[in-house]
Write a protein that holds these residues in place. Structure first.
Motif, PDB file in Angstrom:
ATOM      1  N   GLY A 131     -87.818  12.531  17.662  1.00  0.00           N
ATOM      2  CA  GLY A 131     -86.813  12.248  16.648  1.00  0.00           C
ATOM      3  C   GLY A 131     -85.500  12.975  16.785  1.00  0.00           C
ATOM      4  N   GLY A 132     -85.355  13.853  17.801  1.00  0.00           N
ATOM      5  CA  GLY A 132     -84.127  14.616  17.965  1.00  0.00           C
ATOM      6  C   GLY A 132     -82.976  13.770  18.494  1.00  0.00           C
ATOM      7  N   THR A 133     -81.758  14.237  18.257  1.00  0.00           N
ATOM      8  CA  THR A 133     -80.552  13.562  18.741  1.00  0.00           C
ATOM      9  C   THR A 133     -79.852  14.487  19.725  1.00  0.00           C
ATOM     10  OG1 THR A 133     -80.334  12.386  16.637  1.00  0.00           O
ATOM     11  CG2 THR A 133     -78.396  12.453  18.054  1.00  0.00           C
ATOM     12  N   PHE A 134     -79.607  13.975  20.925  1.00  0.00           N
ATOM     13  CA  PHE A 134     -79.073  14.805  22.004  1.00  0.00           C
ATOM     14  C   PHE A 134     -77.786  14.211  22.552  1.00  0.00           C
ATOM     15  CE2 PHE A 134     -78.477  15.927  26.436  1.00  0.00           C
ATOM     16  CZ  PHE A 134     -78.627  17.306  26.408  1.00  0.00           C
ATOM     17  N   ALA A 135     -76.781  15.084  22.745  1.00  0.00           N
ATOM     18  CA  ALA A 135     -75.518  14.680  23.367  1.00  0.00           C
ATOM     19  C   ALA A 135     -75.081  15.755  24.345  1.00  0.00           C
ATOM     20  CB  ALA A 135     -74.446  14.462  22.317  1.00  0.00           C
ATOM     21  N   ILE A 179     -80.117  10.176  26.425  1.00  0.00           N
ATOM     22  CA  ILE A 179     -79.026  10.607  25.549  1.00  0.00           C
ATOM     23  C   ILE A 179     -78.905   9.550  24.440  1.00  0.00           C
ATOM     24  CG2 ILE A 179     -76.535  10.880  25.368  1.00  0.00           C
ATOM     25  CD1 ILE A 179     -76.476  12.082  28.064  1.00  0.00           C
ATOM     26  N   ASN A 180     -79.078   9.973  23.206  1.00  0.00           N
ATOM     27  CA  ASN A 180     -79.055   9.001  22.104  1.00  0.00           C
ATOM     28  C   ASN A 180     -77.957   9.284  21.083  1.00  0.00           C
ATOM     29  OD1 ASN A 180     -80.328  11.313  21.256  1.00  0.00           O
ATOM     30  ND2 ASN A 180     -81.925  10.265  20.083  1.00  0.00           N
ATOM     31  N   ALA A 181     -76.917   9.985  21.540  1.00  0.00           N
ATOM     32  CA  ALA A 181     -75.716  10.196  20.739  1.00  0.00           C
ATOM     33  C   ALA A 181     -74.514  10.044  21.664  1.00  0.00           C
ATOM     34  CB  ALA A 181     -75.719  11.588  20.113  1.00  0.00           C
ATOM     35  N   PRO A 182     -73.357   9.738  21.123  1.00  0.00           N
ATOM     36  CA  PRO A 182     -72.163   9.670  21.973  1.00  0.00           C
ATOM     37  C   PRO A 182     -71.928  10.996  22.691  1.00  0.00           C
ATOM     38  CG  PRO A 182     -71.722   8.685  19.841  1.00  0.00           C
ATOM     39  CD  PRO A 182     -73.054   9.359  19.730  1.00  0.00           C
ATOM     40  N   SER A 183     -71.457  10.919  23.926  1.00  0.00           N
ATOM     41  CA  SER A 183     -71.183  12.113  24.717  1.00  0.00           C
ATOM     42  C   SER A 183     -69.762  12.597  24.471  1.00  0.00           C
ATOM     43  CB  SER A 183     -71.384  11.818  26.197  1.00  0.00           C
ATOM     44  OG  SER A 183     -72.737  11.509  26.459  1.00  0.00           O
ATOM     45  N   ILE A 184     -69.585  13.903  24.560  1.00  0.00           N
ATOM     46  CA  ILE A 184     -68.281  14.539  24.421  1.00  0.00           C
ATOM     47  C   ILE A 184     -67.789  14.859  25.827  1.00  0.00           C
ATOM     48  CG2 ILE A 184     -67.075  16.568  23.530  1.00  0.00           C
ATOM     49  CD1 ILE A 184     -69.285  16.646  21.307  1.00  0.00           C
ATOM     50  N   LEU A 185     -66.702  14.202  26.246  1.00  0.00           N
ATOM     51  CA  LEU A 185     -66.252  14.257  27.630  1.00  0.00           C
ATOM     52  C   LEU A 185     -64.830  14.818  27.720  1.00  0.00           C
ATOM     53  CD1 LEU A 185     -67.486  10.668  28.549  1.00  0.00           C
ATOM     54  CD2 LEU A 185     -68.722  12.810  28.952  1.00  0.00           C
ATOM     55  N   ALA A 189     -61.695  15.231  24.779  1.00  0.00           N
ATOM     56  CA  ALA A 189     -60.645  14.204  24.802  1.00  0.00           C
ATOM     57  C   ALA A 189     -61.227  12.814  24.616  1.00  0.00           C
ATOM     58  CB  ALA A 189     -59.861  14.267  26.111  1.00  0.00           C
ATOM     59  N   LEU A 190     -62.486  12.632  24.997  1.00  0.00           N
ATOM     60  CA  LEU A 190     -63.186  11.369  24.784  1.00  0.00           C
ATOM     61  C   LEU A 190     -64.502  11.625  24.065  1.00  0.00           C
ATOM     62  CD1 LEU A 190     -63.007   9.448  28.214  1.00  0.00           C
ATOM     63  CD2 LEU A 190     -61.384   9.348  26.313  1.00  0.00           C
ATOM     64  N   VAL A 191     -64.839  10.735  23.139  1.00  0.00           N
ATOM     65  CA  VAL A 191     -66.191  10.635  22.604  1.00  0.00           C
ATOM     66  C   VAL A 191     -66.650   9.239  22.985  1.00  0.00           C
ATOM     67  CG1 VAL A 191     -67.657  10.676  20.567  1.00  0.00           C
ATOM     68  CG2 VAL A 191     -65.669  12.207  20.705  1.00  0.00           C
ATOM     69  N   MET A 192     -67.736   9.164  23.761  1.00  0.00           N
ATOM     70  CA  MET A 192     -68.102   7.879  24.359  1.00  0.00           C
ATOM     71  C   MET A 192     -69.610   7.699  24.418  1.00  0.00           C
ATOM     72  SD  MET A 192     -67.191   6.503  28.224  1.00  0.00           S
ATOM     73  CE  MET A 192     -65.563   5.837  27.883  1.00  0.00           C
ATOM     74  N   ASP A 193     -70.042   6.476  24.164  1.00  0.00           N
ATOM     75  CA  ASP A 193     -71.422   6.077  24.408  1.00  0.00           C
ATOM     76  C   ASP A 193     -71.504   5.734  25.897  1.00  0.00           C
ATOM     77  OD1 ASP A 193     -73.806   4.729  24.782  1.00  0.00           O
ATOM     78  OD2 ASP A 193     -73.579   3.426  23.038  1.00  0.00           O
ATOM     79  N   SER A 206     -60.691   8.909  21.129  1.00  0.00           N
ATOM     80  CA  SER A 206     -59.965   9.445  22.280  1.00  0.00           C
ATOM     81  C   SER A 206     -58.722  10.199  21.828  1.00  0.00           C
ATOM     82  CB  SER A 206     -59.576   8.336  23.256  1.00  0.00           C
ATOM     83  OG  SER A 206     -58.652   7.445  22.660  1.00  0.00           O
ATOM     84  N   TYR A 207     -58.377  11.229  22.595  1.00  0.00           N
ATOM     85  CA  TYR A 207     -57.219  12.067  22.300  1.00  0.00           C
ATOM     86  C   TYR A 207     -56.434  12.315  23.592  1.00  0.00           C
ATOM     87  CZ  TYR A 207     -59.822  13.032  18.013  1.00  0.00           C
ATOM     88  OH  TYR A 207     -60.528  12.908  16.841  1.00  0.00           O
ATOM     89  N   PRO A 208     -55.547  11.394  23.960  1.00  0.00           N
ATOM     90  CA  PRO A 208     -54.736  11.610  25.170  1.00  0.00           C
ATOM     91  C   PRO A 208     -53.711  12.718  24.956  1.00  0.00           C
ATOM     92  CG  PRO A 208     -53.995   9.653  24.020  1.00  0.00           C
ATOM     93  CD  PRO A 208     -55.235  10.116  23.295  1.00  0.00           C
ATOM     94  N   LEU A 209     -53.245  13.278  26.058  1.00  0.00           N
ATOM     95  CA  LEU A 209     -52.161  14.256  25.986  1.00  0.00           C
ATOM     96  C   LEU A 209     -50.872  13.566  25.567  1.00  0.00           C
ATOM     97  CD1 LEU A 209     -53.058  16.134  29.256  1.00  0.00           C
ATOM     98  CD2 LEU A 209     -52.802  17.267  27.045  1.00  0.00           C
ATOM     99  N   GLU A 210     -50.077  14.255  24.752  1.00  0.00           N
ATOM    100  CA  GLU A 210     -48.813  13.701  24.293  1.00  0.00           C
ATOM    101  C   GLU A 210     -47.668  14.618  24.696  1.00  0.00           C
ATOM    102  OE1 GLU A 210     -49.360  13.164  20.106  1.00  0.00           O
ATOM    103  OE2 GLU A 210     -50.618  11.389  20.340  1.00  0.00           O
TER     104      GLU A 210
END
Length: 288
Positions: A38-42, A61-67, A71-75, A84-88
């Motif tokens: 039942g755990g959630t892993f990212a 992996i059953n949670a979105p990954s932090i990449l 800057a990205l949160v992605m399945d 997503s958070y691009p550089l500005e």
């Protein structure tokens, strides 16, 4: 199920694995057990989806990954971008400044289409020397250098050829030069909305100020999984993990982490034992 209230956010390099893009079997087994109960892993990593997706191809992996440090949160299983958070700002101006002021470095930028090397200075010997530290923790330094160097020489382009958002950029070189570079960037650019950290002594990484593993972890807990009540457990070994370690309900620093990282964590993992297994033992003995 006994782990249904827990969300584990784990760094990859130096924490889950010290073998490059190979996830140790003991970690796979422990992640499988955690998720099956039942755990959630990212995974929360400075790497991008092109690299990390293959590593966890047969691991649940059953949670979105932090990449890219947040800057990205992605399945990554379904290749679905969530946040997503691009550089500005004048990112190319900053990169040109680094190239001119620190010509003995290599600069790689991370974009959605590809990772591009935009400047290739003469620092091969210094970089090889810096990577030797990994030989002390079970990784063959020369093999690591060869693999890492291949990624830097794969896509060589000019800065002018890049016509898409940059999400993160990485500068590598000699350890002493990276210290100088980091001080230079913090003094000149820290107040302009950039997050400037190092994940290893031979690199400096630059993200948007909105992009950190800790902020991305908060997004998962408070927004993405807002209908669930999770206890968040974070694991890491580098400066780019400090924010996540501090924001988590419980945090673990890898045994090979610096004293600064260990001080930011609640607990320090033991050497030569599976890291996820140690976390599961902690949950079983202390939180249930």
């Amino acid at each position: 199920m006994k782990y249904s209230k827990y969300l584990i956010l784990s760094d990859y390099d130096g924490t889950l694995s010290r073998e490059g893009l190979i996830l140790p079997e003991r970690e796979k087994e422990a992640i499988n057990e955690f998720v099956s109960q039942g755990g959630t892993f990212a995974v929360a990593t400075g790497r991008g989806f092109r690299e990390i997706g293959g590593v966890f191809e047969d691991t649940p992996i059953n949670a979105p990954s932090i990449l890219w440090n947040g800057a990205l949160v992605m399945d990554i299983k379904n290749k679905k971008l969530i946040k997503s958070y691009p550089l500005e700002g004048d990112v190319k101006g900053m990169l040109r400044d680094i190239e001119e002021s620190f010509p003995d470095t290599i600069i790689q930028v991370q974009c959605m289409s590809e990772d591009f090397t935009v400047y290739f200075g003469d620092c091969e010997d210094e970089l090889r020397e810096g990577l030797k530290q990994f030989s002390d923790i079970g990784v063959n330094a020369e093999d690591h250098f060869i693999d890492f160097f291949k990624t830097l020489t794969n896509k060589l382009v000019t800065l002018e050829e890049i016509n898409e958002p940059i999400y993160k950029f990485l500068i590598v070189g000699g350890i002493d030069r990276m210290k100088e570079l980091k001080e230079y960037l913090l003094e000149k650019y820290d107040s302009l909305g950039y997050l400037i950290v190092s994940s290893a002594p031979f690199n400096v990484e630059v993200n948007s100020l909105q992009a950190s593993k800790g902020q991305a972890g908060d997004f998962l807990k408070k927004e993405y999984f807002k209908d669930r009540e999770y206890t968040v457990i974070a694991l890491g070994d580098g400066e780019n993990d400090i924010d996540a370690l501090k924001r988590a309900d419980y945090s673990f620093a890898a045994n090979n982490a610096s004293n600064e990282i260990k001080a930011a964590a609640d607990y320090v993992l033991k050497e030569n034992l599976g890291v996820i297994r140690q976390v599961l033992n902690f949950i079983d003995s202390s939180l249930r």
